[in-house]
Write a protein that holds these residues in place. Structure first.
Motif, PDB file in Angstrom:
ATOM      1  N   UNK A  31      -1.718  16.429  -0.724  1.00 26.46           N
ATOM      2  CA  UNK A  31      -0.333  16.098  -1.219  1.00 26.46           C
ATOM      3  C   UNK A  31       0.008  14.715  -1.486  1.00 26.46           C
ATOM      4  N   UNK A  32      -0.164  14.198  -0.287  1.00 32.40           N
ATOM      5  CA  UNK A  32       0.212  12.559  -0.074  1.00 32.40           C
ATOM      6  C   UNK A  32      -0.606  11.513  -0.936  1.00 32.40           C
ATOM      7  N   UNK A  33      -2.105  12.251  -0.823  1.00 32.99           N
ATOM      8  CA  UNK A  33      -3.128  11.162  -1.358  1.00 32.99           C
ATOM      9  C   UNK A  33      -3.064  11.522  -2.979  1.00 32.99           C
ATOM     10  N   UNK A  34      -2.847  12.758  -3.368  1.00 30.10           N
ATOM     11  CA  UNK A  34      -2.548  13.065  -4.678  1.00 30.10           C
ATOM     12  C   UNK A  34      -1.462  12.447  -5.436  1.00 30.10           C
ATOM     13  N   UNK A  35      -0.222  12.267  -4.778  1.00 27.23           N
ATOM     14  CA  UNK A  35       0.654  11.389  -5.152  1.00 27.23           C
ATOM     15  C   UNK A  35       0.161   9.988  -5.303  1.00 27.23           C
ATOM     16  N   UNK A  36      -0.689   9.343  -4.570  1.00 24.65           N
ATOM     17  CA  UNK A  36      -1.079   8.047  -4.486  1.00 24.65           C
ATOM     18  C   UNK A  36      -2.073   7.834  -5.764  1.00 24.65           C
ATOM     19  N   UNK A  37      -3.134   8.823  -5.803  1.00 18.00           N
ATOM     20  CA  UNK A  37      -3.935   8.638  -6.955  1.00 18.00           C
ATOM     21  C   UNK A  37      -3.159   8.826  -8.224  1.00 18.00           C
ATOM     22  N   UNK A  38      -2.153   9.590  -8.473  1.00 14.92           N
ATOM     23  CA  UNK A  38      -1.463   9.772  -9.818  1.00 14.92           C
ATOM     24  C   UNK A  38      -0.582   8.480  -9.949  1.00 14.92           C
ATOM     25  N   UNK A  39      -0.052   7.977  -8.972  1.00 16.79           N
ATOM     26  CA  UNK A  39       0.727   6.691  -8.954  1.00 16.79           C
ATOM     27  C   UNK A  39      -0.172   5.673  -9.674  1.00 16.79           C
ATOM     28  N   UNK A  40      -1.340   5.648  -8.983  1.00 21.60           N
ATOM     29  CA  UNK A  40      -2.116   4.353  -9.706  1.00 21.60           C
ATOM     30  C   UNK A  40      -2.755   4.767 -10.883  1.00 21.60           C
ATOM     31  N   UNK A  41      -3.095   5.998 -11.298  1.00 19.36           N
ATOM     32  CA  UNK A  41      -3.555   6.254 -12.632  1.00 19.36           C
ATOM     33  C   UNK A  41      -2.587   6.230 -13.760  1.00 19.36           C
ATOM     34  N   UNK A  42      -1.277   6.277 -13.221  1.00 14.13           N
ATOM     35  CA  UNK A  42      -0.265   6.142 -14.179  1.00 14.13           C
ATOM     36  C   UNK A  42      -0.055   4.743 -14.721  1.00 14.13           C
ATOM     37  N   UNK A  43      -0.238   3.584 -13.832  1.00 16.64           N
ATOM     38  CA  UNK A  43       0.185   2.388 -14.399  1.00 16.64           C
ATOM     39  C   UNK A  43      -1.078   1.330 -13.881  1.00 16.64           C
ATOM     40  N   UNK A  44      -1.998   1.829 -12.999  1.00 24.86           N
ATOM     41  CA  UNK A  44      -3.130   0.942 -12.797  1.00 24.86           C
ATOM     42  C   UNK A  44      -2.568  -0.142 -12.030  1.00 24.86           C
ATOM     43  N   UNK A  45      -1.510  -0.262 -11.321  1.00 29.61           N
ATOM     44  CA  UNK A  45      -1.022  -1.250 -10.482  1.00 29.61           C
ATOM     45  C   UNK A  45      -0.633  -0.876  -8.983  1.00 29.61           C
ATOM     46  N   UNK A  46      -0.724   0.301  -8.750  1.00 29.57           N
ATOM     47  CA  UNK A  46       0.040   0.657  -7.356  1.00 29.57           C
ATOM     48  C   UNK A  46      -1.191   0.860  -6.497  1.00 29.57           C
ATOM     49  N   UNK A  47      -1.732  -0.146  -6.105  1.00 32.25           N
ATOM     50  CA  UNK A  47      -3.117  -0.168  -5.178  1.00 32.25           C
ATOM     51  C   UNK A  47      -2.659   0.033  -3.724  1.00 32.25           C
ATOM     52  N   UNK A  48      -1.356  -0.560  -3.530  1.00 30.12           N
ATOM     53  CA  UNK A  48      -0.876   0.004  -2.125  1.00 30.12           C
ATOM     54  C   UNK A  48      -0.652   1.258  -2.150  1.00 30.12           C
ATOM     55  N   UNK A  49      -0.208   2.102  -2.965  1.00 28.02           N
ATOM     56  CA  UNK A  49       0.159   3.538  -2.825  1.00 28.02           C
ATOM     57  C   UNK A  49      -1.433   4.039  -2.677  1.00 28.02           C
ATOM     58  N   UNK A  50      -2.235   3.711  -3.625  1.00 25.30           N
ATOM     59  CA  UNK A  50      -3.324   4.188  -3.756  1.00 25.30           C
ATOM     60  C   UNK A  50      -4.175   4.271  -2.110  1.00 25.30           C
ATOM     61  N   UNK A  51      -4.424   3.108  -1.614  1.00 27.62           N
ATOM     62  CA  UNK A  51      -4.841   2.843  -0.415  1.00 27.62           C
ATOM     63  C   UNK A  51      -4.166   3.362   0.935  1.00 27.62           C
ATOM     64  N   UNK A  52      -2.806   3.135   0.541  1.00 32.19           N
ATOM     65  CA  UNK A  52      -1.937   3.608   1.962  1.00 32.19           C
ATOM     66  C   UNK A  52      -1.919   4.968   2.118  1.00 32.19           C
ATOM     67  N   UNK A  53      -1.878   5.945   0.727  1.00 29.62           N
ATOM     68  CA  UNK A  53      -1.805   7.310   0.759  1.00 29.62           C
ATOM     69  C   UNK A  53      -3.118   7.887   1.479  1.00 29.62           C
ATOM     70  N   UNK A  54      -4.396   7.100   1.072  1.00 22.78           N
ATOM     71  CA  UNK A  54      -5.446   7.648   1.454  1.00 22.78           C
ATOM     72  C   UNK A  54      -5.762   7.482   3.367  1.00 22.78           C
ATOM     73  N   UNK A  55      -5.478   6.312   3.455  1.00 20.68           N
ATOM     74  CA  UNK A  55      -5.262   5.930   4.958  1.00 20.68           C
ATOM     75  C   UNK A  55      -4.559   6.930   5.771  1.00 20.68           C
ATOM     76  N   UNK A  56      -3.080   7.209   5.256  1.00 19.59           N
ATOM     77  CA  UNK A  56      -2.226   8.076   6.089  1.00 19.59           C
ATOM     78  C   UNK A  56      -2.893   9.320   5.893  1.00 19.59           C
ATOM     79  N   UNK A  57      -3.318   9.737   4.830  1.00 20.18           N
ATOM     80  CA  UNK A  57      -4.171  11.423   4.973  1.00 20.18           C
ATOM     81  C   UNK A  57      -5.159  11.186   5.840  1.00 20.18           C
TER      82      UNK A  57
END
Length: 441
Positions: free
Chosen positions: A312-338
């Motif tokens: 769920x956390x990584x899905x949140x990071x993926x969708x945040x990145x897909x929506x605006x293509x600028x949330x690299x921190x969310x994408x990488x951080x959510x994956x590392x947290x998962x």
């Protein structure tokens, strides 16, 4: 008059995946049902020891095939423009909570049935029900107040996870395990004494009469080797979490072009993780009937919670990145947290299976008792609680973000009676895009 939208590539891909997966699962269920019933019939003279396992697999396959059929139904069903109903989500959570209350006595019934002579007949449906109820509750807990996915999309995500994600993960896990075995074999060839002891042990190994002392000596000898321990830890707490956390939200990638909101990614990721954890639990319960099924049923809730929260956390990071293509921190951080949550869970799961002696560092001051006690057994319940808190906190945060967005977009409506029910309703244009994308899947 609305123009007809022709089905796109996603529709046909999902139709093949879900249709073929349902046919394969239901065919497997029928095969194992016939074999299990044949083994249970005493007149046929077949070995009856595996009848229960075969029937457990039959019911599990039938359940998975049914989920895929429901996903296929929502794929081909013409979309209907309906407004979001927050009350429906509240009813689902209330029903799932009630089911969890029923699940507690169900565990006691599971124990009684497992030791009865009719376990082969009564246990298979209990295996499915006992594994499904906690997964359903966690899904409803994750999407509490977040009625954000188009109608029927949840079934499609669950179905794709069963039809595509799990087989692909199993295949790559087998490849990874084969590489590990090759590396381990190469290293053992440089350790002739350890290799000779292992060969001698397996030559004398008798499953019906296990020499626990000899098994303990071999285990201690292996665990005393830092290279082998490093290889095991790198596999269990390194490569496996990296691979699984990357693949588990695979179903979400099919909807990456739909501009998923972070809340949609979170709920979709929870569905992917719950499907993966449910499959693991059903697989672990396939051998239930020998007296250890109750322990598996209860203990595996922690891993189910881990998979649901991490994905769920990584899905949140993926969708945040897909929506605006600028949330690299969310994408990488959510994956590392998962990955981190998964890695620590696996690591402490392995360590807690090893008996602790007073000679271990940081634990040498513990009082010595007649029975060996491993303090690391307390870590896994603590991590399960941490995952639960993360899941609830993320849900609360996304609900607050939705309320804030509603207040900013419609400040005059925040004090109206309809404001509470409107907070989860998408705007008209976004709802129409969801409808068209659902038709064009």
């Amino acid at each position: 008059m609305q123009a007809k939208v022709e089905p796109g590539w996603r529709f046909w891909l999902l139709a093949v995946l879900l249709g073929g997966g349902a046919a394969l699962s239901l065919g497997t269920a029928l095969l194992f049902l016939v074999l299990g019933l044949a083994m249970a019939a005493p007149l046929l003279g077949l070995p009856q020891g595996s009848a229960g396992s075969f029937l457990n697999i039959a019911f599990t396959s039938a359940f998975v095939g049914t989920v895929m059929l429901v996903g296929l139904f929502w794929l081909i069903r013409p979309p209907v423009a309906t407004a979001a109903e927050p009350a429906a989500g509240q009813r689902r959570l209330a029903l799932a909570s009630l089911a969890m209350l029923i699940w507690l006595p169900l565990v006691g019934l599971f124990r009684v049935v497992e030791s009865s002579a009719l376990a082969w007949l009564l246990l298979p449906p209990l295996v499915v029900i006992g594994a499904v109820i906690p997964a359903w509750f966690l899904i409803e807990l994750a999407r509490r107040g977040l009625n954000v996915l188009p109608r029927g999309r949840s079934w499609q995500i669950l179905s794709v996870s069963f039809a595509l994600t799990i087989p692909l993960t199993l295949l790559l896990s087998l490849v990874m395990l084969a590489v590990f075995v090759v590396v381990l074999g190469v290293y053992l060839n440089t350790q002739p004494q350890l290799l000779a002891d292992l060969q001698r042990f397996f030559e004398q190994f008798d499953p019906a009469d296990v020499d626990l002392q000899q098994l303990e000596l071999i285990a201690n000898q292996i665990l005393a080797n830092p290279v082998i321990v490093a290889l095991l830890i790198s596999l269990v707490a390194g490569v496996t979490p990296l691979l699984e956390e990357l693949l588990k939200p695979l179903a979400l990638w099919l909807y990456a072009g739909d501009r998923l909101s972070p809340a949609q990614g979170f709920v979709g990721g929870a569905l992917c993780g719950a499907a993966f954890g449910l499959w693991e639990n059903l697989s672990a319960l396939a051998g239930a009937g020998n007296g250890g099924g109750v322990l598996i049923l209860v203990a595996r809730i922690g891993s189910l919670l881990l998979h649901t929260t991490a994905t769920a956390i990584f899905g949140w990071g993926l969708a945040s990145f897909w929506a605006q293509r600028r949330y690299w921190g969310r994408l990488v951080g959510s994956y590392l947290l998962a990955v981190g949550l998964h890695a620590f869970w696996n690591l402490f799961g392995v360590l807690s299976a090893v008996p602790v002696t007073p000679r271990l560092p940081l634990l040498n001051r513990l009082p010595v008792t007649d029975q060996t006690f491993n303090p690391l057994w307390l870590v896994l319940p603590g991590m399960a609680l941490l995952n639960l808190l993360l899941l609830v906190w993320m849900n609360y945060r996304l609900q607050r973000e939705a309320q804030t967005a509603i207040r900013l977009a419609h400040p005059s409506q925040t004090d109206s009676p309809a404001a509470g029910t409107a907070q989860n309703q998408p705007a008209a244009d976004e709802r129409m895009e969801d409808i068209l994308s659902n038709r064009n899947t």
